[in-house]
Design a protein around this motif. Structure first.
Motif, PDB file in Angstrom:
ATOM      1  N   LYS A 148       0.852  -1.033   0.038  1.00  0.00           N
ATOM      2  CA  LYS A 148      -0.028   0.060   0.010  1.00  0.00           C
ATOM      3  C   LYS A 148       0.943   1.239   0.038  1.00  0.00           C
ATOM      4  O   LYS A 148       0.789   1.941   0.657  1.00  0.00           O
ATOM      5  N   ASP A 149       1.991   1.191  -1.029  1.00  0.00           N
ATOM      6  CA  ASP A 149       2.884   2.349  -1.050  1.00  0.00           C
ATOM      7  C   ASP A 149       3.541   2.225  -2.582  1.00  0.00           C
ATOM      8  O   ASP A 149       3.306   1.553  -3.345  1.00  0.00           O
ATOM      9  N   ALA A 150       4.312   3.230  -2.431  1.00  0.00           N
ATOM     10  CA  ALA A 150       4.872   3.194  -3.817  1.00  0.00           C
ATOM     11  C   ALA A 150       5.762   2.197  -4.188  1.00  0.00           C
ATOM     12  O   ALA A 150       6.223   2.044  -5.542  1.00  0.00           O
ATOM     13  N   SER A 151       6.099   1.253  -3.210  1.00  0.00           N
ATOM     14  CA  SER A 151       6.658   0.041  -3.968  1.00  0.00           C
ATOM     15  C   SER A 151       6.259  -0.851  -4.764  1.00  0.00           C
ATOM     16  O   SER A 151       6.581  -1.596  -5.477  1.00  0.00           O
ATOM     17  N   ASN A 152       4.639  -0.525  -4.881  1.00  0.00           N
ATOM     18  CA  ASN A 152       3.735  -1.289  -5.544  1.00  0.00           C
ATOM     19  C   ASN A 152       3.727  -0.639  -7.010  1.00  0.00           C
ATOM     20  O   ASN A 152       3.184   0.674  -6.887  1.00  0.00           O
ATOM     21  N   PRO A 153       4.316  -1.081  -8.107  1.00  0.00           N
ATOM     22  CA  PRO A 153       3.836  -0.420  -9.247  1.00  0.00           C
ATOM     23  C   PRO A 153       2.502  -0.081  -9.753  1.00  0.00           C
ATOM     24  O   PRO A 153       2.302   0.690 -10.790  1.00  0.00           O
ATOM     25  N   PHE A 154       1.541  -0.936  -9.307  1.00  0.00           N
ATOM     26  CA  PHE A 154       0.063  -0.625  -9.639  1.00  0.00           C
ATOM     27  C   PHE A 154      -0.562   0.376  -8.831  1.00  0.00           C
ATOM     28  O   PHE A 154      -1.705   0.770  -9.044  1.00  0.00           O
ATOM     29  N   PHE A 155       0.163   0.745  -7.713  1.00  0.00           N
ATOM     30  CA  PHE A 155      -0.543   1.622  -6.690  1.00  0.00           C
ATOM     31  C   PHE A 155      -0.973   2.865  -7.292  1.00  0.00           C
ATOM     32  O   PHE A 155      -0.109   3.705  -7.907  1.00  0.00           O
ATOM     33  N   GLY A 156      -2.299   3.352  -7.212  1.00  0.00           N
ATOM     34  CA  GLY A 156      -2.668   4.712  -7.699  1.00  0.00           C
ATOM     35  C   GLY A 156      -3.206   4.570  -9.122  1.00  0.00           C
ATOM     36  O   GLY A 156      -3.637   5.395  -9.907  1.00  0.00           O
ATOM     37  N   LYS A 157      -3.183   3.205  -9.766  1.00  0.00           N
ATOM     38  CA  LYS A 157      -3.560   3.155 -11.344  1.00  0.00           C
ATOM     39  C   LYS A 157      -4.888   2.424 -11.228  1.00  0.00           C
ATOM     40  O   LYS A 157      -5.644   1.925 -10.457  1.00  0.00           O
ATOM     41  N   LYS A 158      -5.474   2.593 -12.335  1.00  0.00           N
ATOM     42  CA  LYS A 158      -6.870   2.444 -12.588  1.00  0.00           C
ATOM     43  C   LYS A 158      -6.833   0.994 -13.552  1.00  0.00           C
ATOM     44  O   LYS A 158      -6.349   1.241 -14.903  1.00  0.00           O
ATOM     45  N   VAL A 159      -7.302  -0.160 -13.052  1.00  0.00           N
ATOM     46  CA  VAL A 159      -6.892  -1.314 -13.721  1.00  0.00           C
ATOM     47  C   VAL A 159      -8.451  -1.979 -13.890  1.00  0.00           C
ATOM     48  O   VAL A 159      -8.958  -2.317 -13.013  1.00  0.00           O
ATOM     49  N   GLU A 180      -7.007 -10.895  -6.880  1.00  0.00           N
ATOM     50  CA  GLU A 180      -7.732 -10.656  -5.807  1.00  0.00           C
ATOM     51  C   GLU A 180      -6.791  -9.928  -4.727  1.00  0.00           C
ATOM     52  O   GLU A 180      -7.289  -9.044  -3.985  1.00  0.00           O
ATOM     53  N   GLY A 181      -5.491 -10.220  -4.860  1.00  0.00           N
ATOM     54  CA  GLY A 181      -4.557  -9.528  -3.817  1.00  0.00           C
ATOM     55  C   GLY A 181      -4.043  -8.211  -4.224  1.00  0.00           C
ATOM     56  O   GLY A 181      -3.239  -7.540  -3.680  1.00  0.00           O
ATOM     57  N   LEU A 182      -4.425  -7.642  -5.573  1.00  0.00           N
ATOM     58  CA  LEU A 182      -4.011  -6.635  -6.234  1.00  0.00           C
ATOM     59  C   LEU A 182      -4.263  -5.088  -5.526  1.00  0.00           C
ATOM     60  O   LEU A 182      -5.290  -5.027  -5.129  1.00  0.00           O
ATOM     61  N   GLU A 183      -3.457  -4.447  -4.980  1.00  0.00           N
ATOM     62  CA  GLU A 183      -3.592  -3.194  -4.224  1.00  0.00           C
ATOM     63  C   GLU A 183      -3.648  -2.093  -5.081  1.00  0.00           C
ATOM     64  O   GLU A 183      -2.312  -1.774  -5.581  1.00  0.00           O
ATOM     65  N   VAL A 184      -4.522  -1.303  -5.386  1.00  0.00           N
ATOM     66  CA  VAL A 184      -4.124   0.106  -6.114  1.00  0.00           C
ATOM     67  C   VAL A 184      -4.514   1.169  -5.409  1.00  0.00           C
ATOM     68  O   VAL A 184      -4.141   2.440  -5.723  1.00  0.00           O
ATOM     69  N   GLY A 185      -5.133   1.187  -4.109  1.00  0.00           N
ATOM     70  CA  GLY A 185      -4.857   2.499  -3.315  1.00  0.00           C
ATOM     71  C   GLY A 185      -6.322   3.146  -3.370  1.00  0.00           C
ATOM     72  O   GLY A 185      -7.176   2.691  -4.161  1.00  0.00           O
ATOM     73  N   GLU A 186      -6.560   4.050  -2.702  1.00  0.00           N
ATOM     74  CA  GLU A 186      -7.762   5.074  -2.888  1.00  0.00           C
ATOM     75  C   GLU A 186      -7.771   5.695  -3.979  1.00  0.00           C
ATOM     76  O   GLU A 186      -8.843   6.250  -4.481  1.00  0.00           O
ATOM     77  N   GLU A 187      -6.760   6.045  -4.568  1.00  0.00           N
ATOM     78  CA  GLU A 187      -6.383   7.046  -5.709  1.00  0.00           C
ATOM     79  C   GLU A 187      -6.560   5.940  -6.993  1.00  0.00           C
ATOM     80  O   GLU A 187      -7.028   6.609  -8.196  1.00  0.00           O
ATOM     81  N   GLY A 188      -6.753   4.771  -6.858  1.00  0.00           N
ATOM     82  CA  GLY A 188      -6.839   3.877  -7.799  1.00  0.00           C
ATOM     83  C   GLY A 188      -8.172   3.251  -8.172  1.00  0.00           C
ATOM     84  O   GLY A 188      -8.816   3.484  -7.198  1.00  0.00           O
ATOM     85  N   VAL A 189      -8.228   2.460  -9.150  1.00  0.00           N
ATOM     86  CA  VAL A 189      -9.306   1.823  -9.267  1.00  0.00           C
ATOM     87  C   VAL A 189      -9.111   0.289  -9.923  1.00  0.00           C
ATOM     88  O   VAL A 189      -8.302   0.240 -10.582  1.00  0.00           O
ATOM     89  N   LYS A 190      -9.837  -0.664  -9.201  1.00  0.00           N
ATOM     90  CA  LYS A 190      -9.542  -2.022  -9.519  1.00  0.00           C
ATOM     91  C   LYS A 190     -11.185  -2.547  -9.649  1.00  0.00           C
ATOM     92  O   LYS A 190     -11.818  -2.861  -8.858  1.00  0.00           O
ATOM     93  N   ARG A 191     -11.296  -3.042 -11.112  1.00  0.00           N
ATOM     94  CA  ARG A 191     -12.581  -3.583 -11.535  1.00  0.00           C
ATOM     95  C   ARG A 191     -12.223  -5.001 -12.194  1.00  0.00           C
ATOM     96  O   ARG A 191     -11.464  -4.999 -13.028  1.00  0.00           O
ATOM     97  N   VAL A 192     -13.061  -5.821 -11.659  1.00  0.00           N
ATOM     98  CA  VAL A 192     -12.747  -7.296 -12.342  1.00  0.00           C
ATOM     99  C   VAL A 192     -14.216  -7.957 -12.900  1.00  0.00           C
ATOM    100  O   VAL A 192     -15.282  -7.809 -12.036  1.00  0.00           O
TER     101      VAL A 192
END
Length: 220
Positions: A148-159, A180-192
């Motif tokens: 849940k930080d910048a070490s995650n390259p998907f953090f903040g992205k919309k997927v 299921e485990g992918l974290e994108v944070g509050e600024e990101g979006v994950k829709r499956v």
């Protein structure tokens, strides 16, 4: 103003060099490619690198006098393109949106299942040690995708993840744990969307979902 760029994968379409390299494992010698695991991944990673190349230089070709500035970049791909979409999202920070369609973010899980079904051992020469090391270090599934930080390259992205529940070529089970485990944070979006009854195909439902997702991203 929005625009779209469509390109062929490496060794596909207008960029075809050697059709044999696009084949998988087969009992038929004429259709067999012993290097399938390496060939498919190098096409994926090379095509992801092409995306960064386009981002680096496209503005200079489209707007040589600085008439416009491209401020956001997104990517979508189907099947092999879906695999490359995951890789590009994990490596290119300028991509803020990604739509992998019937693709997989976990290459080891996907290709090991395929090897097992073809009676191919997960060992050299089919899986060279250097290749296993590379995938084990750089594949999206090996990165900090749960962080849940910048070490995650998907953090903040919309997927937007689009898959078929009955897909036999790229089974959803190979992607499920990662997604299921992918974290994108509050600024990101994950829709499956795992579509019931859909196989390895880009259905009308998937096309519609992708269109809606892009319009939301663009605020249209």
């Amino acid at each position: 103003m929005t625009g779209w760029v469509k390109k062929d994968h490496r060794n596909h379409g207008t960029r075809l060099v050697d059709q044999q390299r696009n084949l998988a494992w087969s009992k038929d010698p004429a259709k067999n490619n012993d290097q399938h695991a390496v060939d498919m991944y190098t096409i994926q990673t090379g095509s992801a690198e092409d995306v960064s190349f386009l981002i680096n230089h496209l503005s200079s070709f489209l707007y040589p006098s600085g008439e416009r500035t491209i401020v956001e970049w997104g990517i979508a791909g189907v099947s092999l393109g879906g695999h490359s979409t995951w890789i590009a999202l994990s490596r290119e920070p300028r991509l803020t949106l990604g739509i992998p369609i019937i693709g997989c973010p976990n290459y080891t899980k996907l290709i090991s299942q395929r090897a097992a079904s073809s009676d191919i051992p997960f060992s050299p020469p089919y899986f060279p040690v250097s290749f296993q090391t590379y995938v084990g270090t750089h594949d999206p599934a090996q990165l900090a995708y749960r962080a849940k930080d910048a070490s995650n390259p998907f953090f903040g992205k919309k997927v937007l993840v689009l898959s078929g529940k009955e897909d036999k070529l790229v089974p959803w089970v190979a992607s499920a744990e990662f997604v299921e485990g992918l974290e994108v944070g509050e600024e990101g979006v994950k829709r499956v969307v795992v579509e019931e009854g859909a196989g390895h195909e880009c259905t009308r439902v998937m096309q519609k979902e992708a269109g809606v997702f892009v319009r939301e991203w663009l605020g249209l």
